[in-house]
Design a protein around this motif. Structure first.
Motif, PDB file in Angstrom:
ATOM      1  N   ILE A 401       0.852  -1.209   0.000  1.00 56.20           N
ATOM      2  CA  ILE A 401       0.000   0.000   0.000  1.00 56.20           C
ATOM      3  C   ILE A 401       0.883   1.255   0.000  1.00 56.20           C
ATOM      4  O   ILE A 401       0.662   2.188  -0.770  1.00 56.20           O
ATOM      5  CB  ILE A 401      -0.956   0.019   1.221  1.00 56.20           C
ATOM      6  CG1 ILE A 401      -1.947  -1.141   1.158  1.00 56.20           C
ATOM      7  CG2 ILE A 401      -1.703   1.342   1.302  1.00 56.20           C
ATOM      8  CD1 ILE A 401      -2.845  -1.283   2.386  1.00 56.20           C
ATOM      9  N   ARG A 402       1.890   1.231   0.849  1.00 55.79           N
ATOM     10  CA  ARG A 402       2.793   2.396   0.934  1.00 55.79           C
ATOM     11  C   ARG A 402       3.473   2.667  -0.406  1.00 55.79           C
ATOM     12  O   ARG A 402       3.532   3.811  -0.870  1.00 55.79           O
ATOM     13  CB  ARG A 402       3.880   2.156   1.993  1.00 55.79           C
ATOM     14  CG  ARG A 402       3.395   2.223   3.417  1.00 55.79           C
ATOM     15  CD  ARG A 402       4.551   1.918   4.359  1.00 55.79           C
ATOM     16  NE  ARG A 402       5.559   2.969   4.274  1.00 55.79           N
ATOM     17  CZ  ARG A 402       5.592   4.016   5.088  1.00 55.79           C
ATOM     18  NH1 ARG A 402       4.694   4.135   6.029  1.00 55.79           N
ATOM     19  NH2 ARG A 402       6.523   4.929   4.952  1.00 55.79           N
ATOM     20  N   ASN A 403       3.962   1.614  -1.029  1.00 58.84           N
ATOM     21  CA  ASN A 403       4.660   1.790  -2.304  1.00 58.84           C
ATOM     22  C   ASN A 403       3.750   2.354  -3.385  1.00 58.84           C
ATOM     23  O   ASN A 403       4.117   3.266  -4.127  1.00 58.84           O
ATOM     24  CB  ASN A 403       5.242   0.447  -2.781  1.00 58.84           C
ATOM     25  CG  ASN A 403       6.384   0.007  -1.874  1.00 58.84           C
ATOM     26  OD1 ASN A 403       6.941   0.815  -1.129  1.00 58.84           O
ATOM     27  ND2 ASN A 403       6.736  -1.278  -1.928  1.00 58.84           N
ATOM     28  N   VAL A 404       2.557   1.803  -3.439  1.00 57.58           N
ATOM     29  CA  VAL A 404       1.599   2.243  -4.463  1.00 57.58           C
ATOM     30  C   VAL A 404       1.205   3.708  -4.239  1.00 57.58           C
ATOM     31  O   VAL A 404       1.130   4.504  -5.186  1.00 57.58           O
ATOM     32  CB  VAL A 404       0.365   1.300  -4.422  1.00 57.58           C
ATOM     33  CG1 VAL A 404      -0.830   1.945  -5.069  1.00 57.58           C
ATOM     34  CG2 VAL A 404       0.696  -0.023  -5.088  1.00 57.58           C
ATOM     35  N   LEU A 405       0.993   4.059  -2.970  1.00 54.04           N
ATOM     36  CA  LEU A 405       0.611   5.439  -2.652  1.00 54.04           C
ATOM     37  C   LEU A 405       1.716   6.399  -3.088  1.00 54.04           C
ATOM     38  O   LEU A 405       1.449   7.449  -3.686  1.00 54.04           O
ATOM     39  CB  LEU A 405       0.349   5.594  -1.144  1.00 54.04           C
ATOM     40  CG  LEU A 405      -0.975   5.035  -0.620  1.00 54.04           C
ATOM     41  CD1 LEU A 405      -1.007   5.078   0.909  1.00 54.04           C
ATOM     42  CD2 LEU A 405      -2.155   5.834  -1.180  1.00 54.04           C
ATOM     43  N   GLY A 406       2.955   6.018  -2.783  1.00 53.39           N
ATOM     44  CA  GLY A 406       4.097   6.869  -3.119  1.00 53.39           C
ATOM     45  C   GLY A 406       4.265   7.056  -4.617  1.00 53.39           C
ATOM     46  O   GLY A 406       4.692   8.110  -5.082  1.00 53.39           O
TER      47      GLY A 406
END
Ligand SMILES: Nc1nc2c(ncn2[C@@H]2O[C@H](COP(=O)(O)OP(=O)(O)OP(=O)(O)O)[C@@H](O)[C@H]2O)c(=O)[nH]1
Ligand SMILES: [Mg+2]
Length: 495
Positions: A401-406
């Motif tokens: 989730i963090r990677n996609v958001l970034g």
């Protein structure tokens, strides 16, 4: 952006404005000035409020719920046959000529310049919701120089909430009304509000205080000097209050050093030194709070910690401060989790985005930010699952989730917030470690501090991890989530 933030912004832009702020409550209320013209002329709402109030000084003197002054309904006669509560705002337009309005203006000007007092004046003689209340609230906004549009927006949201909650009597919603007004008018830092919070905090910490302060009182009366026996007993008290071994050892070492530096041995000096030490423990570094909108907040934590309800409370606060908020149902593990979030979003008037049970949470987060960018949202809260088949699955999902958001939005998530249930005591500490190692944490919110004797864990978290605690939950109501203030917490704990 709320009215008063806009005002502060404009004042910074225009240095030609006179320095001396006029009185907060204008005697003459101009009917319908354009927002900007009105705003540039408007003063700070609380000229008398101290910038750094000492919370310990006044809680006992400040009534939480100031009783209404003797009934005296200024507009009982002047008001035409009660308009419906959804009447067009124009019908509620105020003119300073009306006698009730002049009287209310005078009474507001005479009142101590604090929200609880103004609210007492405004609610005097009003016992139920309806047109009368709407009129008085509009009056208060305008008396404080806020634009009619903000008053209208506030009233509409508040009335929808009253409809949903099916509240009629002022006694049932007064506290929520004051909370909303404090946020909408940016008066939350006002001393009066801080005192209200302090009382709430003290009450909420009652059980923890039983464990810490009452026992420390006993310790202080049993010892005259801070000798080894004194420190041993203190150590036991702190461990029993869920401060934990490691944090207790650190705290005691720091305290002994502080006592040595102060050159005192008598136990009478102990409480002040302990308070100072705790304030130091809770001190956090200043951070850059500016973000490239929308601000994306990822809420993480084990199941049942209070993530979903805390999102609702944070969304509520942000909405009241004039922000446009979207909540995203990233907990796709259970259908009920999504429904719960949707209900909360509707209740607080925030936008909602979800894709259904079993959907990829990273896709939910990605699409939610897409919508937020497209539709001009200021904030996005992403809810996440607290339980997956394994811890490894959970952490892998959070990382994804963090990677996609970034990738979708540089800098996102701007904040990863770990929600911890204070009633789990020492277990909360291992959760911090787990999530910090695997997913990264920017801040911590501790829920359910009300009704637990394990509040000492707050000290352990601050001491051992140094991650800022930003809010604490003191109950289930919207207004029960409050910004964490280490100084107040230390004072409340030891008083
Ligand atoms: N007394 C009290 N109850 C709280 C507080 N914060 C949350 N709760 C309650 O805790 C329960 C669980 O909250 P949720 O928000 O559903 O927790 P969650 O982390 O989303 O849980 P999962 O979705 O199962 O992972 C609810 O009944 C909340 O009302 C608080 O500060 N005080
Ligand atoms: Mg949940």
């Amino acid at each position: 952006m709320g009215f008063f933030s806009k005002l502060k912004f404009w004042q910074k832009q225009d240095t030609t404005k006179p320095q001396d702020a006029p009185e907060a409550v204008e005697a003459t209320l101009a009917p319908e000035m354009p927002a900007e013209a009105e705003a540039t002329a408007a003063p700070e709402p609380t000229p008398a409020a101290a910038p750094e109030p000492t919370p310990a000084a006044a809680p006992a003197e400040t009534p939480v719920e100031a009783p209404a002054a003797p009934a005296e309904v200024p507009n009982a006669d002047a008001e035409p046959a009660a308009p419906q509560r959804d009447a067009a705002p124009e019908e509620n337009k105020l003119t300073a000529e009306e006698p009730w309005q002049r009287e209310l203006t005078l009474r507001l000007r005479e009142a101590e310049p604090k929200l609880s007092e103004w609210l007492s004046v405004v609610l005097d003689g009003v016992s139920t919701r309806g047109a009368e209340l709407d009129t008085r609230l509009s009056f208060l906004f305008r008396a404080l120089g806020a634009p009619e549009s903000e008053a209208r927006d506030f009233r509409d949201r508040f009335n929808s909430w009253l409809d949903m909650m099916e509240y009629e009597d002022v006694a049932d919603f007064r506290s929520e009304l004051q909370y909303r007004l404090a946020l909408a008018l940016e008066l939350e830092d006002e001393e009066d509000e801080r005192n209200r919070l302090f009382l709430k905090l003290s009450e909420g910490l009652e059980k923890t205080k039983e464990r810490i302060s009452r026992r420390i009182e006993g310790l202080l009366s049993a010892h005259e000097t801070m000798d080894d026996a004194f420190w041993d007993e203190l150590e036991e008290i702190l461990i029993m209050a869920d401060v934990g071994y490691e944090a207790t050892a650190k705290l005691i070492a720091n305290l002994r050093e502080r006592v040595r530096k102060a050159g005192v041995t008598e136990t009478s000096a102990f409480k002040d030194l302990m308070r100072e030490e705790l304030e130091e423990v809770f001190r956090t570094e200043r951070r850059i709070t500016a973000v490239n909108p929308p601000e994306v907040v990822l809420m993480i934590g084990v199941n049942g910690a209070g993530k979903t309800t805390t999102i609702a409370k944070l969304a509520h606060r942000a909405q009241m401060q004039g922000k446009k908020v979207l909540v995203a149902a990233g907990d796709t593990f259970r259908a009920a989790a999504m429904e719960q979030l949707q209900v909360w979003a509707e209740r607080v008037g925030a936008g909602f985005f979800g894709k259904g049970e079993g959907a990829d949470p990273a896709a939910v987060a990605f699409e939610a930010v897409d919508i937020a960018l497209r539709d001009g949202y200021d904030m996005v809260f992403v809810d996440t699952a607290g339980r997956l088949h394994t811890k490894v699955d959970l952490m892998a999902e959070l990382t994804k989730i963090r990677n996609v958001l970034g990738k979708k939005h540089p800098g996102a998530p701007h904040r990863s917030v770990l929600v911890l249930d204070a009633t789990t005591g020492q277990n909360a500490l291992s959760q911090v470690k787990l999530f910090a190692d695997a997913a990264g944490i920017d801040e911590i919110i501790l829920t359910k501090l009300d009704g637990t004797a394990k509040g000492g864990v707050v000290v352990a978290i601050a001491l051992q991890h140094g991650i800022p605690i930003t809010y604490i939950g003191l109950g289930e109501k919207m207004e029960d989530l409050r910004p964490f203030n280490g100084k107040d917490f230390a004072t409340a704990l030891l008083s």
